[in-house]
Design an enzyme around this catalytic site. Structure first.
Site, PDB file in Angstrom:
ATOM      1  N   GLU A   6      -5.371   6.058   9.990  1.00 20.59           N
ATOM      2  CA  GLU A   6      -4.005   6.551   9.768  1.00 20.59           C
ATOM      3  C   GLU A   6      -3.948   7.995   9.276  1.00 20.59           C
ATOM      4  O   GLU A   6      -3.166   8.325   8.379  1.00 20.59           O
ATOM      5  CB  GLU A   6      -3.288   5.639   8.742  1.00 20.59           C
ATOM      6  CG  GLU A   6      -3.132   4.230   9.242  1.00 20.59           C
ATOM      7  CD  GLU A   6      -2.556   3.290   8.188  1.00 20.59           C
ATOM      8  OE1 GLU A   6      -1.774   2.413   8.585  1.00 20.59           O
ATOM      9  OE2 GLU A   6      -2.875   3.413   7.006  1.00 20.59           O
TER      10      GLU A   6
HETATM   11  C1  TNX Z   1      -3.012  -0.454   7.272  1.00 21.65           C
HETATM   12  S1  TNX Z   1      -5.669  -1.128   8.089  1.00 21.65           S
HETATM   13  C2  TNX Z   1      -3.872   0.321   6.529  1.00 21.65           C
HETATM   14  C3  TNX Z   1      -3.777   0.321   5.077  1.00 21.65           C
HETATM   15  C4  TNX Z   1      -2.661  -0.541   4.592  1.00 21.65           C
HETATM   16  C5  TNX Z   1      -2.637  -1.820   5.400  1.00 21.65           C
HETATM   17  C6  TNX Z   1      -1.638  -2.799   4.918  1.00 21.65           C
HETATM   18  C7  TNX Z   1      -5.906   0.295   7.710  1.00 21.65           C
HETATM   19  C8  TNX Z   1      -7.164   0.833   8.132  1.00 21.65           C
HETATM   20  N1  TNX Z   1      -4.935   0.975   7.059  1.00 21.65           N
HETATM   21  O1  TNX Z   1      -3.623   1.632   4.599  1.00 21.65           O
HETATM   22  O2  TNX Z   1      -2.874  -0.834   3.251  1.00 21.65           O
HETATM   23  O3  TNX Z   1      -2.352  -1.482   6.731  1.00 21.65           O
HETATM   24  O4  TNX Z   1      -1.739  -4.006   5.613  1.00 21.65           O
END
Ligand code: TNX
Length: 547
Positions: free
Chosen positions: A359
Site C-alpha cells: 500500500e
Molecule cells: C491491509 S494487508 C493492510 C494493512 C491493514 C489491513 C487491515 C496489508 C499488507 N496491508 O495495512 O491493516 O489491510 O485488514
C-alpha cells in the site's frame, strides 16, 4: 483482559443429569472409577471428562498418518517423563520439551510427573534416523498400555509431538487447577510431518501496542497448533514499536501513541530479545517487519529529515492507509534504512526480515521500485533474506519471499514471479485475515475483504490456490495475519483468532488428502472445551455443532 484458564467455563450450559449418569457409567466401565484417578474437584467436573480417549486422528492439525490400535495409556500419579541424557544442545532442548509437557500436565492432573533421563513411561526420544521419514519438524508418537513414546529427529519434532499428546488428552488438561481424570491416551501410532515449512501467524503491534506478556500468551496459544513462525508487524503509521539506538526518537516519540490516541508503547531491545527467546522456546521463529516505504508516518513524525519537504507531520492515530512515504530521492533515507536493518538483523536469529512494501500509494511506482531495489540489498548486506508483501514482486531480489495478501490468486505479476522462483507465503485476505469480521454483526474487525466465516477461512487448498499454473513447490507456507486497528486486548485477539487460527494451522501442516471441511468441523468441536479451559473466549460459529 479476562481471567485466564477459568475453571468453570462461562459459556457452557450445564450438562443434563442423564448425560452425567452416562459419563459416570462409562468411566466405571473403562476400569478407572474407584481406584484410578481419585477425584480432585467436583462430580460435575468429573462428568465433563470424556471417558473414552480421544481418537488419534481427532487432533488439529490432522496428522499425516494414523494407525489406531491397542490399549490406551493412562497417565497416573506414578507416571514419569523420560528425556534424553547428554550435554548437546539438542538434548537440552528435548529436556525443555519434557519440562514444558510437565508444565502443561501438572496443574490439571495434580501429579508430580518428574522429568529425568533414567526412566519414564512418557518418553521423548531423539532419533536421527527419523530425519528421512519425518524431517526436522515431524515426529512419531506410539501409545500403548505401557506408555507413550514420542520420537523425532530434532527437538522441534518432539515439541510438536507434545502438542499432539496434549490434544489427545481431555480438554480439562488445560486447566490450571486440579481436575478429575482419567488421563487416557488412545493406543496406536501417529507418524506426522508438516506439508509446508513456513506456518506463520502475524500480530500487528503497531496499530495497537501489545505488551510482552500479551504477545507471550498468544505465542502459547499458537504453539498448540504447531505454528513455527511469529511475524511481528513492528511499525506502521500509528506507531514504531522497537527501540533503535541510532534513531531513538522512533520508539520514544513515534511509539508514543496508537489508534484512538492511547499511550502506545514500544519494546526495549531487552524486551524484544525476551520475546524472541520465548518464541524460540516454543519452536517459533520471529520474523520482524519494518514496513517501508509507505506505512511510515510514525518515523516521518519522529525525524523531520526523512520527509521530502523537511517538515515532520504530526503523529497519527486514525486508521487510513496509503498516505505516508519515506523520501525516496533523499540519501538520508538509506542511512535510516541501513541503521534500522542492521540493528534489527542483530536482534534476529532467524533468516527472514520483512520489509513490508504494501500500500505505498503515496510513492510513485518508479520510486517504489528504486527504493525496494536498495532496501533489499541492505537486507542482504546484513545476512538476512527479504520477505515483503506481494507488491515486491515488482522487482524481487534473488531469494526474496513474497507474502500474498490478495483475494483472487490471480495477479499476473505475482504468478510470474512465483514461476520464476520467488517463494510465496499465502495469506489471502478473504481466507486467512484474522481481523476480518466473521459476519455483518461481528462487533470487532474490518470487512474490506468480505466476511470470513470459519468455513470460508478453512475451505481452500494452499497447494492449488494461486492461478496461472503456480505449482505447490512455489508455496513456502501459510500465514494468518492479525491486524489490530480494531483490537486492543487479548480477549479481542482471541475472539478473532479462534477458531480461524486453528484452521490456517491445519492448512499449513496437514497433507492435502487430510483436508476437508466435514472432518475438520467435527474435530473443531473438540477444541471448544479446550479453549474454555484455556480461558479463550472464542467465536462460537453457527457453522460448527459445538457440544
Ligand atoms: C491491509 S494487508 C493492510 C494493512 C491493514 C489491513 C487491515 C496489508 C499488507 N496491508 O495495512 O491493516 O489491510 O485488514
Amino acid at each position: 483482559m479476562r481471567g485466564h484458564r477459568l475453571r468453570t467455563p462461562p459459556h457452557r450450559p450445564p450438562r443434563s443429569l442423564a448425560r452425567l449418569g452416562v459419563a459416570l457409567l462409562l468411566t466405571v466401565a473403562a476400569g478407572v472409577g474407584a481406584g484410578g484417578a481419585a477425584a480432585p474437584g467436583t462430580a460435575a467436573g468429573g462428568a465433563r471428562q470424556a471417558a473414552a480417549p480421544a481418537a488419534l486422528d481427532s487432533v488439529i492439525p490432522a496428522p499425516a498418518a494414523v494407525a489406531p490400535g491397542g490399549s490406551p495409556y493412562e497417565i497416573t500419579a506414578d507416571t514419569a517423563i523420560r528425556v534424553p541424557p547428554g550435554s548437546s544442545a539438542a538434548a537440552a532442548s528435548a529436556r525443555d520439551a519434557g519440562e514444558y509437557l510437565a508444565g502443561v500436565l501438572r496443574p490439571s492432573t495434580g501429579f508430580d510427573l518428574p522429568v529425568g533421563s533414567e526412566s519414564g513411561e512418557v518418553e521423548l526420544r531423539l532419533s536421527a534416523r527419523l530425519k528421512k521419514a519425518v524431517g526436522t519438524e515431524g515426529y512419531e508418537l506410539t501409545s500403548g498400555a505401557d506408555g507413550v513414546l514420542i520420537s523425532a529427529a530434532a527437538p522441534a519434532g518432539l515439541f510438536h509431538g507434545v502438542q499432539t499428546l496434549r490434544q489427545l488428552l481431555p480438554p480439562t488438561v488445560e486447566a490450571d487447577t486440579a481436575q478429575d481424570g482419567p488421563w487416557l491416551v488412545a493406543g496406536g501410532r501417529i507418524t506426522d510431518e508438516p506439508r509446508f515449512a513456513y506456518r506463520s501467524a502475524m500480530l500487528d503491534v503497531a496499530r495497537h501496542f501489545f505488551t510482552v506478556e500479551q504477545v507471550k500468551r498468544y505465542i502459547d496459544q499458537l504453539a498448540l497448533y504447531k505454528y513455527n513462525t511469529l511475524h511481528l508487524h513492528l511499525t506502521d503509521d500509528q506507531g514504531w514499536r522497537l527501540a533503535i539506538d541510532s534513531w531513538p526518537n522512533l520508539a520514544e516519540y513515534g511509539g508514543s501513541t496508537q489508534v484512538g490516541g492511547g499511550p502506545g508503547g514500544y519494546y526495549t531491545k531487552d524486551q524484544y530479545r525476551e520475546l524472541v527467546a520465548y518464541a524460540a522456546s516454543r519452536h517459533m521463529t520471529v520474523v520482524p517487519e519494518v514496513d517501508m516505504p509507505g506505512h511510515t508516518n510514525s518515523a516521518l513524525a519522529s525525524y523531520a529529515e526523512l520527509n521530502c519537504d523537511g517538515v515532520a507531520p504530526p503523529l497519527y492515530t486514525g486508521t487510513s492507509v496509503g498516505f505516508s512515504s519515506l523520501c525516496v530521492p533523499k540519501e538520508v533515507t538509506y542511512d535510516f534504512v541501513d541503521d534500522v536493518v542492521r540493528e534489527l538483523a542483530e536482534l534476529t536469529p532467524g533468516r527472514y526480515l520483512h520489509i513490508g512494501g504494501d500500500e505505498a500509494h503515496s510513492t510513485p511506482h518508479d520510486e517504489y521500485v528504486a527504493f525496494m531495489e536498495r532496501a533489499q540489498k541492505i537486507v542482504a548486506k546484513y545476512g538476512k533474506t527479504v520477505v515483503g508483501w506481494h507488491q515486491i514482486t515488482a522487482n524481487p531480489a534473488e531469494g526474496a519471499v513474497a507474502q500474498y495478501w490478495g483475494t483472487t490468486g490471480g495477479e499476473q505479476e505475482v504468478i510470474d514471479a512465483a514461476k520464476a522462483g520467488t517463494p510465496l507465503v499465502l495469506s489471502p485476505a478473504n481466507r486467512t485475515y484474522l481481523d476480518m469480521k466473521y459476519h455483518a454483526q461481528t462487533p470487532l474487525g474490518l470487512s474490506w475483504a468480505g466476511y470470513v466465516e470459519v468455513r470460508q477461512s478453512y475451505d481452500w487448498d494452499p497447494g492449488t490456490y494461486m492461478r496461472g499454473g503456480v505449482p505447490e513447490s512455489a508455496v513456502l507456507g501459510v500465514e494468518a495475519p492479525m491486524w489490530s486497528e480494531t483490537l486492543s486486548t487479548n480477549d479481542q485477539i482471541e475472539f478473532m483468532a479462534f477458531p480461524r487460527a486453528a484452521g490456517a494451522a491445519e492448512l499449513g501442516w496437514s497433507p492435502a488428502a487430510k483436508l476437508g471441511w466435514d472432518g475438520y468441523r467435527d474435530r473443531l468441536v473438540a477444541q471448544g472445551p479446550r479453549w474454555e479451559a484455556m480461558g479463550i473466549d472464542f467465536y462460537r460459529s453457527a457453522q460448527v455443532p459445538w457440544e
